[in-house]
Design an enzyme around this catalytic site. Structure first.
Site, mmCIF file in Angstrom:
data_model
loop_
_atom_site.group_PDB
_atom_site.id
_atom_site.type_symbol
_atom_site.label_atom_id
_atom_site.label_comp_id
_atom_site.label_asym_id
_atom_site.label_seq_id
_atom_site.Cartn_x
_atom_site.Cartn_y
_atom_site.Cartn_z
ATOM 1 C CG ASP A 25 4.158 23.797 -10.045
ATOM 2 O OD1 ASP A 25 3.881 24.598 -10.491
ATOM 3 O OD2 ASP A 25 4.743 23.874 -9.131
ATOM 4 C CG HIS B 157 4.483 28.052 -9.856
ATOM 5 N ND1 HIS B 157 4.616 26.716 -9.275
ATOM 6 C CD2 HIS B 157 4.445 28.965 -8.920
ATOM 7 C CE1 HIS B 157 4.602 26.981 -8.158
ATOM 8 N NE2 HIS B 157 4.538 28.233 -7.601
ATOM 9 C CB SER C 138 6.177 28.371 -4.696
ATOM 10 O OG SER C 138 4.756 28.256 -4.564
#
Length: 253
Positions: free
Chosen positions: A42, A76, A233
């Protein structure tokens, strides 16, 4: 545990008739991710967040992102990691968390960086065959990409377990990479009414559905900061966490 967030509560509920009012998350202190490595490919992970309790290890930063270094400048990856294995927000609360960075501060990365990250994880797991593991990939692209798909498939052929987000374009998952890799576990998103989220990709390439709308997790701004987001996600790491819990319940080989 009572007072759980809806996403965690949904994972262990077999009766969702009362919808988002349910707040119980059932887990075992004995088999809660111990001895399992959860790789998060990520934007990196903010390892200083309280939700991780010192369980984050930096594994790899792709060559194109060495200028940013071992830091999550986007948030994220930190949220994804917290949902998979965070102490408060996650499923596998005692798993080892390994940061693999292939996306930058804007949350984007080149296909080359993605492939480099996959190949590093593949090699790393191959050298630790006795280690239980699961790999989470919460990103994708608008169409197929044969080279990336082949890199993931090669790792899967060697026994690497991949969990991949389906994508958020409300289209056929079978048309997108890397979610279309059939041997991976591809995850669509649901909401607290137990419906498919309006944005989630769907279709025959979906393997499982997990909570992914209005989910809360760790943020990068302070050791106790949080963020709320929606997307596949954030559904995928719930599944990765469940796999981590399952693996920790198995005897060591």
């Amino acid at each position: 545990a009572s007072g759980a967030l809806w996403g965690l509560a949904r994972i262990t509920s077999t009766d969702w008739s009362i919808g988002n009012l349910r707040t119980e998350f059932e887990y075992s202190e004995m088999n809660n991710g111990q001895g399992v490595d959860v790789y998060i490919i990520d934007t990196g992970i903010y390892e200083g967040h309280d939700d991780f309790g010192g369980r984050v290890t930096w594994g790899y930063v792709t060559k194109g992102l060495r200028n940013e270094g071992r830091v999550d400048l986007n948030g994220h990856g930190t949220m994804v990691a917290s949902l998979a294995a965070g102490r408060v927000y996650g499923v596998a609360k005692k798993a080892n968390i390994i940061a693999v960075k292939c996306m930058d501060r804007s949350g984007t990365g080149s296909v080359g960086d993605m492939i480099e990250a996959v190949e590093w994880v593949h090699k790393q797991i191959n050298t630790k065959k006795e280690r239980k593991h699961v790999v989470n990939m919460s990103f994708g692209m608008g169409g197929p990409n044969l080279i990336l798909e082949e890199a993931i498939q090669a790792a899967i052929n060697d026994g690497v377990t991949f969990v991949i987000a389906a994508g958020n374009s409300a289209e056929d998952t079978c048309e997108t990479a890397p979610a279309k890799v059939s041997a991976a576990i591809t995850v669509a998103a649901s909401n607290s009414n137990d419906e498919l989220a309006y944005f989630t990709n769907a279709g025959p390439c979906i393997n499982i559905v997990a909570p992914g709308e209005n989910v809360i997790g760790a943020d990068i701004h302070s050791p106790n900061s949080t963020q709320v987001h929606s997307g596949t996600s954030f559904a995928a790491p719930y599944v990765a966490g469940v796999i981590g819990v399952y693996l920790s319940s198995l005897p060591d080989t």
